[in-house]
Write a protein that holds these residues in place. Structure first.
Motif, PDB file in Angstrom:
ATOM      1  N   GLU A 134       0.726  -1.223   0.058  1.00  9.92           N
ATOM      2  CA  GLU A 134       0.005   0.218  -0.121  1.00  9.92           C
ATOM      3  C   GLU A 134       0.873   1.099   0.060  1.00  9.92           C
ATOM      4  OE1 GLU A 134      -2.893  -0.062   3.041  1.00  9.92           O
ATOM      5  OE2 GLU A 134      -3.928  -1.765   2.375  1.00  9.92           O
ATOM      6  N   THR A 135       1.989   1.227   0.857  1.00 13.08           N
ATOM      7  CA  THR A 135       2.919   2.384   0.872  1.00 13.08           C
ATOM      8  C   THR A 135       3.743   2.379  -0.285  1.00 13.08           C
ATOM      9  OG1 THR A 135       4.203   1.476   2.417  1.00 13.08           O
ATOM     10  CG2 THR A 135       2.285   2.718   3.237  1.00 13.08           C
ATOM     11  N   GLY A 136       4.201   1.174  -0.713  1.00 10.24           N
ATOM     12  CA  GLY A 136       5.512   0.810  -1.608  1.00 10.24           C
ATOM     13  C   GLY A 136       6.721   0.836  -0.843  1.00 10.24           C
TER      14      GLY A 136
ATOM     15  N   PHE B  59      13.966  -1.666  -6.704  1.00 11.04           N
ATOM     16  CA  PHE B  59      15.187  -2.700  -6.723  1.00 11.04           C
ATOM     17  C   PHE B  59      15.262  -3.268  -7.870  1.00 11.04           C
ATOM     18  CE2 PHE B  59      11.835  -4.930  -4.345  1.00 11.04           C
ATOM     19  CZ  PHE B  59      11.858  -6.168  -4.832  1.00 11.04           C
ATOM     20  N   ILE B  60      16.331  -3.998  -8.232  1.00  8.87           N
ATOM     21  CA  ILE B  60      16.342  -4.701  -9.545  1.00  8.87           C
ATOM     22  C   ILE B  60      16.852  -6.122  -9.207  1.00  8.87           C
ATOM     23  CG2 ILE B  60      16.549  -2.930 -11.261  1.00  8.87           C
ATOM     24  CD1 ILE B  60      19.717  -3.313 -10.821  1.00  8.87           C
ATOM     25  N   SER B  61      16.747  -7.258  -9.797  1.00  4.87           N
ATOM     26  CA  SER B  61      16.927  -8.510  -9.634  1.00  4.87           C
ATOM     27  C   SER B  61      17.730  -9.459 -10.783  1.00  4.87           C
ATOM     28  CB  SER B  61      15.787  -9.476  -9.198  1.00  4.87           C
ATOM     29  OG  SER B  61      15.854 -10.785  -9.233  1.00  4.87           O
TER      30      SER B  61
ATOM     31  N   GLN C 159       9.410  -2.019  -8.609  1.00  6.59           N
ATOM     32  CA  GLN C 159       8.858  -0.334  -8.282  1.00  6.59           C
ATOM     33  C   GLN C 159       7.913  -0.464  -7.294  1.00  6.59           C
ATOM     34  OE1 GLN C 159       7.346   2.534 -10.993  1.00  6.59           O
ATOM     35  NE2 GLN C 159       9.238   3.590 -10.910  1.00  6.59           N
ATOM     36  N   ASN C 160       8.173   0.207  -5.942  1.00  7.72           N
ATOM     37  CA  ASN C 160       7.170   0.082  -4.623  1.00  7.72           C
ATOM     38  C   ASN C 160       6.909  -1.246  -4.422  1.00  7.72           C
ATOM     39  OD1 ASN C 160       7.338   2.806  -4.871  1.00  7.72           O
ATOM     40  ND2 ASN C 160       5.259   3.083  -5.671  1.00  7.72           N
ATOM     41  N   GLY C 161       7.674  -2.330  -4.557  1.00  8.10           N
ATOM     42  CA  GLY C 161       7.378  -3.566  -4.469  1.00  8.10           C
ATOM     43  C   GLY C 161       6.764  -4.327  -5.594  1.00  8.10           C
ATOM     44  N   THR C 162       6.277  -3.764  -6.653  1.00 10.78           N
ATOM     45  CA  THR C 162       5.516  -4.300  -7.541  1.00 10.78           C
ATOM     46  C   THR C 162       6.509  -4.606  -8.670  1.00 10.78           C
ATOM     47  OG1 THR C 162       3.565  -3.404  -7.236  1.00 10.78           O
ATOM     48  CG2 THR C 162       3.935  -4.235  -9.223  1.00 10.78           C
ATOM     49  N   ARG C 163       6.492  -5.997  -9.440  1.00  8.79           N
ATOM     50  CA  ARG C 163       7.468  -6.003 -10.750  1.00  8.79           C
ATOM     51  C   ARG C 163       6.878  -5.358 -11.880  1.00  8.79           C
ATOM     52  NH1 ARG C 163       8.986 -12.110 -12.530  1.00  8.79           N
ATOM     53  NH2 ARG C 163       6.698 -12.081 -13.383  1.00  8.79           N
ATOM     54  N   VAL C 164       7.634  -4.613 -12.330  1.00 12.05           N
ATOM     55  CA  VAL C 164       7.146  -3.627 -13.578  1.00 12.05           C
ATOM     56  C   VAL C 164       7.861  -3.978 -14.833  1.00 12.05           C
ATOM     57  CG1 VAL C 164       6.468  -1.646 -11.987  1.00 12.05           C
ATOM     58  CG2 VAL C 164       8.790  -1.661 -13.052  1.00 12.05           C
TER      59      VAL C 164
ATOM     60  N   GLN D 118       2.823  -6.723 -15.692  1.00 17.56           N
ATOM     61  CA  GLN D 118       2.629  -6.041 -14.500  1.00 17.56           C
ATOM     62  C   GLN D 118       2.297  -7.173 -13.407  1.00 17.56           C
ATOM     63  OE1 GLN D 118       3.021  -2.629 -14.083  1.00 17.56           O
ATOM     64  NE2 GLN D 118       3.661  -2.520 -16.322  1.00 17.56           N
ATOM     65  N   SER D 119       3.056  -7.286 -12.365  1.00 20.18           N
ATOM     66  CA  SER D 119       2.444  -8.343 -11.301  1.00 20.18           C
ATOM     67  C   SER D 119       2.196  -7.597 -10.251  1.00 20.18           C
ATOM     68  CB  SER D 119       3.795  -9.196 -11.127  1.00 20.18           C
ATOM     69  OG  SER D 119       4.742  -8.581 -10.974  1.00 20.18           O
ATOM     70  N   ARG D 120       1.262  -6.779 -10.015  1.00 22.05           N
ATOM     71  CA  ARG D 120       0.837  -6.468  -8.875  1.00 22.05           C
ATOM     72  C   ARG D 120       0.478  -7.435  -7.826  1.00 22.05           C
ATOM     73  NH1 ARG D 120       0.737  -1.692  -6.790  1.00 22.05           N
ATOM     74  NH2 ARG D 120       1.080  -0.546  -8.907  1.00 22.05           N
ATOM     75  N   VAL D 121       0.869  -7.305  -6.673  1.00 22.99           N
ATOM     76  CA  VAL D 121       0.495  -8.187  -5.629  1.00 22.99           C
ATOM     77  C   VAL D 121      -0.854  -7.896  -4.956  1.00 22.99           C
ATOM     78  CG1 VAL D 121       1.277  -9.204  -3.248  1.00 22.99           C
ATOM     79  CG2 VAL D 121       2.781  -8.797  -5.096  1.00 22.99           C
ATOM     80  N   THR D 122      -1.805  -8.830  -4.773  1.00 22.73           N
ATOM     81  CA  THR D 122      -3.184  -8.475  -4.071  1.00 22.73           C
ATOM     82  C   THR D 122      -2.719  -8.603  -2.740  1.00 22.73           C
ATOM     83  OG1 THR D 122      -3.509 -10.828  -4.218  1.00 22.73           O
ATOM     84  CG2 THR D 122      -4.303  -9.544  -6.007  1.00 22.73           C
ATOM     85  N   GLY D 123      -3.574  -7.571  -1.938  1.00 23.64           N
ATOM     86  CA  GLY D 123      -3.317  -7.592  -0.427  1.00 23.64           C
ATOM     87  C   GLY D 123      -2.434  -6.755   0.047  1.00 23.64           C
ATOM     88  N   LYS D 124      -2.162  -6.498   1.402  1.00 22.66           N
ATOM     89  CA  LYS D 124      -1.393  -5.275   1.852  1.00 22.66           C
ATOM     90  C   LYS D 124       0.041  -5.524   1.713  1.00 22.66           C
ATOM     91  CE  LYS D 124      -0.846  -2.161   5.693  1.00 22.66           C
ATOM     92  NZ  LYS D 124      -1.207  -1.893   7.070  1.00 22.66           N
TER      93      LYS D 124
END
Length: 397
Positions: A6-8, A348-350, A370-375, A386-392
């Motif tokens: 939520e905050t990233g 971050f990058i992996s 970016q903000n914890g979401t893989r872009v 786009q792999s946005r995570v569901t939930g907090k």
């Protein structure tokens, strides 16, 4: 690493399993190497880098706000796909970067987060005057800087000296007076903004350091006295080594002869000056001058880091610092960016290989978060996934 999606931001780091957080989803990095996202402190997001490698078939300088905006959106996408998660833009016609920042924040376009400078400041007819503010004298500088901040910029960019890509001037050509330069810095700092100086020749660099600029861009020629002044003032250097190297390596027959000749005259002392700064412990913040000839928004940022190792004597770890924590400190945002620690944004990058062993591996395709979401996903088939995570909360192990 535990991320609040939520905050990233990162809320916990450590070894093994999280002990303090209840998580909704776990992503296993499978032994990959993770580092903070690449930061680039010197870009021109509305410029058209492909003009040069397409042999001039594209119009490089357009009077159209729409034309420049289109390239800014394209450059932003290229940057994030190559692991650049934060940029400082240091000159954009029409203040385009201000609007680009708003669009990125709203999620309307893909790209790195943006620190804006709007239009850069030059003397009348000076370096960068085509798309910037032309100001002469202390009063015009003061009024112009105040207007730029009213427009919404985060940083003030001033062309203290001449440069390479304008005919009829040289890097040793000082263009603003010491009083004008100090005025720009004083006004910026008064409002809590940073200030960056395009300064190439040694005398111009000294003037900029004395004026109190937070960063010196380019620094083609610096002597021991200048090094001592930088230490005293806590000045950062943004080398933009690839801007010179790309013209030197690829610019024959496409970049104008008068520009390439200035590169040939200055490139050895430029690289020697950055080496001297590194050896003296002057903090280096990565910047490429993206948008100049053969110098785009792809792997050039990672290649700039390789140049620091190969041409300026850095270790790979130092080069990584230059593109992460040093950039964040130079831009005064190190409380939120540049490290993988609780409280920082999860940008971050992996990678599959260790960049401490070989700095060039950062130039290969990689996962970008970016903000914890893989872009950006490493495999070509998932390049725009786009792999946005569901939930907090998302835990990355």
């Amino acid at each position: 690493m535990v991320v609040d999606t939520e905050t990233g931001k990162i809320v916990e780091v450590g070894n093994g399993s999280s002990t303090n957080q209840v998580v909704d989803e776990v992503s296993d990095m499978h032994g990959r190497y993770v580092m903070p996202g690449i930061m680039n402190a010197h870009t021109h997001i509305a410029s058209i880098p492909t003009y040069w490698w397409n042999d001039g078939k594209e119009q490089r300088h357009s009077d159209s706000r729409e034309f420049n905006t289109m390239f800014a959106v394209r450059n932003m996408a290229d940057a994030i796909d190559h692991g650049i998660t934060y940029i400082r833009n240091v000159g954009a016609a029409f203040d385009i970067d201000i609007e680009i920042k708003k669009m990125q924040q709203k999620g309307w376009i893909r790209g790195p987060k943006v620190m804006t400078s709007g239009k850069a400041f030059s003397i009348t007819g000076g370096h960068g005057s085509g798309g910037g503010y032309e100001v002469d004298g202390v009063d015009e500088v003061r009024k112009g800087v105040r207007q730029a901040m009213k427009n919404g910029v985060d940083n003030i960019k001033m062309m203290v000296t001449g440069g390479v890509l304008k005919n009829g001037e040289t890097p040793d050509d000082i263009q603003f007076t010491p009083e004008e330069a100090r005025t720009a810095v004083e006004e910026a700092h008064h409002k809590g903004k940073t200030a960056a100086a395009h300064a190439q020749g040694n005398a111009g660099v000294k003037e900029a350091v004395e004026a109190g600029f937070d960063t010196i861009e380019h620094a083609f020629d610096i002597d021991d006295e200048t090094i001592a002044m930088m230490k005293e003032h806590g000045t950062y250097v943004v080398p933009t080594m690839n801007a010179m190297y790309a013209i030197y390596k690829y610019g024959k027959d496409t970049v104008p002869d008068w520009a390439r000749e200035k590169v040939i005259v200055n490139i050895k002392k430029h690289f020697a000056s950055i080496t001297k700064a590194v050896q003296a412990g002057i903090p280096i913040a990565t910047g490429t001058d993206a948008g100049t000839p053969y110098n785009g928004f792809g792997n050039e940022s990672a290649y700039e880091m390789e140049l620091y190792v190969e041409k300026a004597g850095m270790t790979p770890a130092q080069a990584i610092d230059s593109a992460t924590i040093n950039c964040a400190r130079a831009m005064h945002i190190d409380d939120q960016y540049g490290q993988i620690i609780p409280g920082n944004f999860a940008d971050f990058i992996s990678m599959e290989e260790n960049p401490i062993d070989d700095i060039s591996v950062i130039q290969r395709d990689k996962d970008v978060y970016q903000n914890g979401t893989r872009v950006h996903a490493q495999t070509v088939a998932e390049a725009v996934k786009q792999s946005r995570v569901t939930g907090k909360v998302n835990a990355v192990i």
